[in-house]
Design an enzyme around this catalytic site. Structure first.
Site, PDB file in Angstrom:
ATOM      1  N   ALA A   1       0.865  -1.181   0.000  1.00 41.46           N
ATOM      2  CA  ALA A   1       0.000   0.000   0.000  1.00 41.46           C
ATOM      3  C   ALA A   1       0.896   1.224   0.000  1.00 41.46           C
ATOM      4  O   ALA A   1       1.830   1.310   0.806  1.00 41.46           O
ATOM      5  CB  ALA A   1      -0.909  -0.011   1.221  1.00 41.46           C
TER       6      ALA A   1
ATOM      7  N   LEU B   1       0.516   4.043   1.105  1.00 43.69           N
ATOM      8  CA  LEU B   1       0.451   4.847   2.329  1.00 43.69           C
ATOM      9  C   LEU B   1       1.014   4.139   3.558  1.00 43.69           C
ATOM     10  O   LEU B   1       1.026   4.703   4.644  1.00 43.69           O
ATOM     11  CB  LEU B   1      -1.008   5.231   2.624  1.00 43.69           C
ATOM     12  CG  LEU B   1      -1.582   6.360   1.781  1.00 43.69           C
ATOM     13  CD1 LEU B   1      -3.075   6.505   2.043  1.00 43.69           C
ATOM     14  CD2 LEU B   1      -0.879   7.669   2.075  1.00 43.69           C
ATOM     15  N   SER B   2       1.470   2.914   3.406  1.00 45.69           N
ATOM     16  CA  SER B   2       1.878   2.122   4.569  1.00 45.69           C
ATOM     17  C   SER B   2       3.267   2.500   5.080  1.00 45.69           C
ATOM     18  O   SER B   2       4.245   2.442   4.335  1.00 45.69           O
ATOM     19  CB  SER B   2       1.877   0.634   4.201  1.00 45.69           C
ATOM     20  OG  SER B   2       2.530  -0.115   5.204  1.00 45.69           O
ATOM     21  N   PRO B   3       3.380   2.824   6.375  1.00 46.33           N
ATOM     22  CA  PRO B   3       4.713   3.105   6.925  1.00 46.33           C
ATOM     23  C   PRO B   3       5.586   1.852   6.956  1.00 46.33           C
ATOM     24  O   PRO B   3       6.808   1.945   6.840  1.00 46.33           O
ATOM     25  CB  PRO B   3       4.416   3.609   8.342  1.00 46.33           C
ATOM     26  CG  PRO B   3       3.104   2.990   8.698  1.00 46.33           C
ATOM     27  CD  PRO B   3       2.330   2.945   7.403  1.00 46.33           C
TER      28      PRO B   3
END
Length: 198
Positions: A9, A11-13
């Site tokens: 994803a 947006l995934s850290p």
């Protein structure tokens, strides 16, 4: 030749923390990486997960300690509360898919540029100029940010369905053969599996 299906994803850290270690493992073993950006938040709802904002306070507090700790261990700059998170991750995913279809650049570098823009550079990856800069940095035509949007949306949706069908419930998530590996801290296990040690 081995293939690694990489569900991620934008947006995934934790995808950011994966850095480009998966690419290094793939190169070591002559494996190919099949990049599959997908809608992680929707996947949470379909696989028993909970979005970060809705988690119990103990989980939220642990995440607040663990992410900076892991970033420090890996030597990566990191902002726990970036200016543009959450934002709409779809445009960057669509651009990634357009780049994947077009070829000519480095997909691993593109993924990392997108992650880094969010978690280290205070940039909004829903904005065209940010996406174009990431494309250019990774050797792709920046105009790909504006092309293949319908195909990108369809592929993004298919990737979600495939993720759910194949037991993916988080990101980063790696599948090699029938073996599933969840998390940036499992890249070493992917390496061991490809080496025949697991």
């Amino acid at each position: 030749m081995a293939q690694i299906d990489y569900f991620f994803a934008t947006l995934s850290p934790y995808c950011y923390l994966a850095d480009q270690r998966l690419e290094a493992v793939a190169a070591k073993h002559g494996a190919t990486i099949n990049y599959k950006p997908f809608d992680l938040i929707t996947a949470f709802g379909r696989t028993g997960g909970t979005p970060p904002k809705d988690r119990h306070v103990s989980r939220i507090e642990y995440r607040a300690q663990e992410l900076p700790r892991q970033a420090k261990k890996l030597g990566l700059p990191f902002n726990l509360k970036p200016a543009h998170w959450p934002t709409n991750g779809a445009p960057s995913a669509y651009a990634f898919i357009a780049a994947q279809n077009a070829g000519g650049g480095d997909l691993g570098a593109l993924a990392h540029a997108i992650f880094r823009a969010v978690w280290a550079e205070e940039k909004d990856i829903a904005q065209d100029d940010v996406i174009r800069a990431c494309l250019s940095e990774a050797g792709f035509d920046p105009k790909l940010a504006d092309s293949g949007l319908l195909e990108g949306a369809e592929t993004y949706s298919r990737n979600l369905e495939e993720a759910v069908e194949r037991g993916v419930f988080g990101a980063p998530f790696f599948i090699v053969d029938d073996q599933r590996f969840w998390g940036q801290d499992r890249i070493e296990d992917v390496d061991a599996y490809l080496s025949g040690k697991l």
